[in-house]
Design a protein around this motif. Sequence first.
Motif, PDB file in Angstrom:
ATOM      1  N   LEU A  94       0.819  -1.204   0.000  1.00  0.00           N
ATOM      2  CA  LEU A  94       0.000   0.000   0.000  1.00  0.00           C
ATOM      3  C   LEU A  94       0.860   1.264   0.000  1.00  0.00           C
ATOM      4  CD1 LEU A  94      -2.846  -1.048   2.470  1.00  0.00           C
ATOM      5  CD2 LEU A  94      -2.884  -1.050  -0.029  1.00  0.00           C
ATOM      6  N   ASN A  95       2.011   1.195   0.690  1.00  0.00           N
ATOM      7  CA  ASN A  95       2.922   2.346   0.679  1.00  0.00           C
ATOM      8  C   ASN A  95       3.471   2.602  -0.732  1.00  0.00           C
ATOM      9  OD1 ASN A  95       2.554   2.672   3.413  1.00  0.00           O
ATOM     10  ND2 ASN A  95       4.431   1.613   3.998  1.00  0.00           N
ATOM     11  N   VAL A  96       3.845   1.498  -1.407  1.00  0.00           N
ATOM     12  CA  VAL A  96       4.352   1.624  -2.780  1.00  0.00           C
ATOM     13  C   VAL A  96       3.255   2.184  -3.688  1.00  0.00           C
ATOM     14  CG1 VAL A  96       5.204   0.346  -4.797  1.00  0.00           C
ATOM     15  CG2 VAL A  96       6.068  -0.202  -2.511  1.00  0.00           C
ATOM     16  N   LEU A  97       2.024   1.718  -3.482  1.00  0.00           N
ATOM     17  CA  LEU A  97       0.898   2.199  -4.283  1.00  0.00           C
ATOM     18  C   LEU A  97       0.695   3.709  -4.086  1.00  0.00           C
ATOM     19  CD1 LEU A  97      -1.549   1.701  -6.112  1.00  0.00           C
ATOM     20  CD2 LEU A  97      -2.848   1.029  -4.074  1.00  0.00           C
ATOM     21  N   SER A  98       0.708   4.139  -2.821  1.00  0.00           N
ATOM     22  CA  SER A  98       0.502   5.564  -2.528  1.00  0.00           C
ATOM     23  C   SER A  98       1.597   6.422  -3.150  1.00  0.00           C
ATOM     24  CB  SER A  98       0.465   5.791  -1.013  1.00  0.00           C
ATOM     25  OG  SER A  98      -0.625   5.135  -0.433  1.00  0.00           O
ATOM     26  N   GLU A  99       2.854   6.000  -2.979  1.00  0.00           N
ATOM     27  CA  GLU A  99       3.980   6.779  -3.510  1.00  0.00           C
ATOM     28  C   GLU A  99       3.926   6.867  -5.037  1.00  0.00           C
ATOM     29  OE1 GLU A  99       7.307   4.724  -1.907  1.00  0.00           O
ATOM     30  OE2 GLU A  99       6.866   5.301   0.164  1.00  0.00           O
ATOM     31  N   SER A 100       3.514   5.778  -5.666  1.00  0.00           N
ATOM     32  CA  SER A 100       3.447   5.757  -7.127  1.00  0.00           C
ATOM     33  C   SER A 100       2.321   6.651  -7.641  1.00  0.00           C
ATOM     34  CB  SER A 100       3.264   4.330  -7.634  1.00  0.00           C
ATOM     35  OG  SER A 100       4.342   3.514  -7.216  1.00  0.00           O
ATOM     36  N   LEU A 101       1.182   6.635  -6.952  1.00  0.00           N
ATOM     37  CA  LEU A 101       0.075   7.504  -7.344  1.00  0.00           C
ATOM     38  C   LEU A 101       0.454   8.980  -7.190  1.00  0.00           C
ATOM     39  CD1 LEU A 101      -2.923   5.559  -5.769  1.00  0.00           C
ATOM     40  CD2 LEU A 101      -2.556   5.951  -8.213  1.00  0.00           C
ATOM     41  N   LEU A 102       1.207   9.290  -6.137  1.00  0.00           N
ATOM     42  CA  LEU A 102       1.627  10.675  -5.915  1.00  0.00           C
ATOM     43  C   LEU A 102       2.526  11.176  -7.046  1.00  0.00           C
ATOM     44  CD1 LEU A 102       2.308  10.611  -2.073  1.00  0.00           C
ATOM     45  CD2 LEU A 102       0.647  12.071  -3.243  1.00  0.00           C
ATOM     46  N   HIS A 103       3.195  10.267  -7.726  1.00  0.00           N
ATOM     47  CA  HIS A 103       4.056  10.650  -8.851  1.00  0.00           C
ATOM     48  C   HIS A 103       3.220  11.287  -9.964  1.00  0.00           C
ATOM     49  CE1 HIS A 103       7.386  10.385 -11.727  1.00  0.00           C
ATOM     50  NE2 HIS A 103       6.522   9.870 -12.594  1.00  0.00           N
ATOM     51  N   TRP A 104       1.979  10.757 -10.173  1.00  0.00           N
ATOM     52  CA  TRP A 104       1.117  11.253 -11.237  1.00  0.00           C
ATOM     53  C   TRP A 104       0.054  12.206 -10.713  1.00  0.00           C
ATOM     54  CZ3 TRP A 104       2.081  10.588 -16.260  1.00  0.00           C
ATOM     55  CH2 TRP A 104       2.975   9.563 -16.633  1.00  0.00           C
ATOM     56  N   LEU A 105      -0.325  12.033  -9.441  1.00  0.00           N
ATOM     57  CA  LEU A 105      -1.382  12.862  -8.859  1.00  0.00           C
ATOM     58  C   LEU A 105      -0.863  13.422  -7.532  1.00  0.00           C
ATOM     59  CD1 LEU A 105      -4.399  13.772  -9.018  1.00  0.00           C
ATOM     60  CD2 LEU A 105      -4.976  11.691  -7.756  1.00  0.00           C
ATOM     61  N   PRO A 106      -0.104  14.509  -7.568  1.00  0.00           N
ATOM     62  CA  PRO A 106       0.569  15.019  -6.357  1.00  0.00           C
ATOM     63  C   PRO A 106      -0.384  15.737  -5.396  1.00  0.00           C
ATOM     64  CG  PRO A 106       1.053  16.435  -8.215  1.00  0.00           C
ATOM     65  CD  PRO A 106       0.249  15.300  -8.774  1.00  0.00           C
ATOM     66  N   GLU A 107      -1.487  15.078  -5.069  1.00  0.00           N
ATOM     67  CA  GLU A 107      -2.451  15.606  -4.107  1.00  0.00           C
ATOM     68  C   GLU A 107      -2.736  14.506  -3.078  1.00  0.00           C
ATOM     69  OE1 GLU A 107      -5.767  17.906  -5.725  1.00  0.00           O
ATOM     70  OE2 GLU A 107      -4.888  17.608  -7.725  1.00  0.00           O
ATOM     71  N   PRO A 108      -2.055  14.572  -1.926  1.00  0.00           N
ATOM     72  CA  PRO A 108      -2.132  13.482  -0.922  1.00  0.00           C
ATOM     73  C   PRO A 108      -3.549  13.083  -0.529  1.00  0.00           C
ATOM     74  CG  PRO A 108      -0.408  15.030  -0.338  1.00  0.00           C
ATOM     75  CD  PRO A 108      -1.142  15.639  -1.492  1.00  0.00           C
ATOM     76  N   ASN A 109      -4.456  14.051  -0.366  1.00  0.00           N
ATOM     77  CA  ASN A 109      -5.820  13.712   0.060  1.00  0.00           C
ATOM     78  C   ASN A 109      -6.541  12.851  -0.973  1.00  0.00           C
ATOM     79  OD1 ASN A 109      -5.523  15.104   2.430  1.00  0.00           O
ATOM     80  ND2 ASN A 109      -6.440  16.997   1.652  1.00  0.00           N
ATOM     81  N   LYS A 110      -6.364  13.192  -2.254  1.00  0.00           N
ATOM     82  CA  LYS A 110      -7.011  12.429  -3.314  1.00  0.00           C
ATOM     83  C   LYS A 110      -6.383  11.037  -3.442  1.00  0.00           C
ATOM     84  CE  LYS A 110      -8.525  16.457  -5.971  1.00  0.00           C
ATOM     85  NZ  LYS A 110      -8.463  17.195  -7.248  1.00  0.00           N
ATOM     86  N   VAL A 111      -5.064  10.981  -3.287  1.00  0.00           N
ATOM     87  CA  VAL A 111      -4.383   9.674  -3.330  1.00  0.00           C
ATOM     88  C   VAL A 111      -4.861   8.793  -2.181  1.00  0.00           C
ATOM     89  CG1 VAL A 111      -2.156   8.536  -2.967  1.00  0.00           C
ATOM     90  CG2 VAL A 111      -2.353  10.437  -4.606  1.00  0.00           C
ATOM     91  N   GLU A 112      -5.003   9.364  -1.003  1.00  0.00           N
ATOM     92  CA  GLU A 112      -5.470   8.593   0.150  1.00  0.00           C
ATOM     93  C   GLU A 112      -6.875   8.044  -0.099  1.00  0.00           C
ATOM     94  OE1 GLU A 112      -5.279  10.724   3.808  1.00  0.00           O
ATOM     95  OE2 GLU A 112      -6.056   9.056   4.992  1.00  0.00           O
ATOM     96  N   LEU A 113      -7.736   8.874  -0.727  1.00  0.00           N
ATOM     97  CA  LEU A 113      -9.086   8.403  -1.046  1.00  0.00           C
ATOM     98  C   LEU A 113      -9.046   7.232  -2.026  1.00  0.00           C
ATOM     99  CD1 LEU A 113     -11.096  11.742  -1.437  1.00  0.00           C
ATOM    100  CD2 LEU A 113     -11.545   9.921   0.209  1.00  0.00           C
ATOM    101  N   LEU A 114      -8.191   7.324  -3.038  1.00  0.00           N
ATOM    102  CA  LEU A 114      -8.084   6.253  -4.030  1.00  0.00           C
ATOM    103  C   LEU A 114      -7.589   4.956  -3.393  1.00  0.00           C
ATOM    104  CD1 LEU A 114      -6.631   8.326  -6.999  1.00  0.00           C
ATOM    105  CD2 LEU A 114      -8.766   7.007  -7.072  1.00  0.00           C
TER     106      LEU A 114
END
Length: 640
Positions: free
Chosen positions: A127-147
């Motif tokens: 899950l940590n790898v998933l979050s970090e990878s999503l932040l690469h394309w979507l640099p908005e932590p709140n939206k990444v956390e929701l996803l």
Amino acid sequence: MSQFMRATTRKKRDVMMDVALSMFMEKGYENVSVDDIITATRTSKGTFYHYFKSKDAIIADLYSKQIELIQEWVKQPPSKVQSLEGHINRLFLDLASNIRVSPRLIRSLQALSLQNETVKIEEQHQLNVLSESLLHWLPEPNKVELLVCMYTGTIRTWCNQEQTDLLSMMKNNLAWMWAGIRSNEPYAPLQVEPVPKEEHKMKVAIIGGGLAGLTAAAYLSENPHIEGILFERSPQLGGRAFTYEKAGFTLNFGAHAIYGIDRHTITNMERELGLSFSSKQVDKRKVVYAKHNQLTTAPLDAINLLKTDLLSTAQKVRFVGEIAAIIANIHNLKNYATLAEYLAESNADEDVKELWEHLVCSNFFITPEDARNVSGAVISEYYHNLFLSSKPVNYILGSWAVITNQLKQKLTTSGRWEVAIQEGVESLSYADRKFVLQTKNREVAFDKVIFAMPVQQVVKLLKGTAWEPFLAPYESNTATEVMVYDVGLSKVVARPFSYISDMDNKMFISDVSATDHTLVPEGGQLLQGIAYLSDHFESDEQRKSYLENKNTQLEALFDKHYPGWRDVIAVKRVSKKAMVSSVKNISTNHLLPIRVENVPFYFCGDGCTGKGELAERAFSSARTAALAIVQEVQQALQSV
């Protein structure tokens, strides 16, 4: 495993993993052991452990495959990404496709992550790898956390719904998620309903953290309408099933074996509580009796009975007839007050009588004089169950800790139970329709109380209360005590049999590590000697002399069958009076009922009424007590 692994080696490892995963899907993760995987792949134990450190490592590899997919996704160049939304959707749908064919495996994996620290760490890493990878394309932590929350929630919901398509569910949830993420409307005020009046939960106290207390608490912890505290006076849980390690050896304070595991209460608990453990049967062909310096096979089944020298041909025929009568539940033994009375009226030869007496000694851990005092009904019921079993003597691989740790885990993860270690209950009173328990640190009120401790301690705690007179019949109960002589050896000195019982001196030695290899370091051997003890002495000096003589006899038995053991001792522990059962199940004692008339408490433990002997009585009485309280809660809810 090294990334430079040879192709042939990687192929072997992948085959082993694919077979294991197929078995997990077919049978469920908890029902497949390392030995099962080794057998199915026709490999050796060394090969398995060369590729995987444990069964859990196979599961960790599944997470690795998801991580590899995520890492490949994040490397996509922007020139190939047509839309951010589509790119992110592709990742989640690919992750779902990877696991959609394995709902049973993923369900087991989800459950295991709550119990097993290794799997929990692997899941969090993914899950940590998933979050970090999503932040690469979507640099908005709140939206990444929701996803990420949407992803994990979808997986968990899918696991709990039969015949639901994961991809369809993921697509639907992604659509709803993007509808919210794309919204340009300002945040509306959060609507919150007022907190409703809290539902009353039944509060239960369990006094005693041994096998019985842990079992009762584990069953109660599954009911959302029950909360409670498990009080344990000592520094650890498990009671006499406490396990500790020393110099690489795992030692039990308590017997290693479980009798008739396929008909044992613990098999019900495994299913009902979601426990996961492996066991191994003692090799019946390597169980021997020693009589008058002669060794012979123990008559545990038809083959051994034919081979044994304990009985003549005519005696064997009679003994087989007696076994058949017990299995059919028509043996006259059940109608006699004691074994002694039955043997006195039977026309059996002395050898047959001695064999019956010795069997009771061995399974009840008592001396011949006590064996003769066991109720015929108790013996008949016990052997009816054991003779029907296809697995008469088994070891839980890894010791009692495998069971006690899982029971404790159920309590701590429920969120409704507290485990109070080193907090003994000092007094109990009744006020305002509650039972008030006093410890050194606090005073707490409860709706129900379960005593999961030796009856002798129960009587002591309730001394001076209104309930004391009703426990008087159980006050003089005596315990089953034995001498235990454990030795861990740095090497295997001899392995002529897995168990030898000295019929002349009423003691035995088990080669524990011959059945359970997990308890010793590589190349080591764990032997356990046990001597049945009398508790009738005229003086302390006589008792001391008796115990010293038993110690000498046990060491002589070690010397005779395991020569050289003294020279390679790595660990040694001698308990001259170890409690096997808090109440010896003989006619002069009285097992404590789970409910005593005019006493508002529940009781459980090996000194209470229940199925089987020894640990099974602790498990079965605790299960009965807990389910009775659950039934009370259900009835109360229905009346409301």
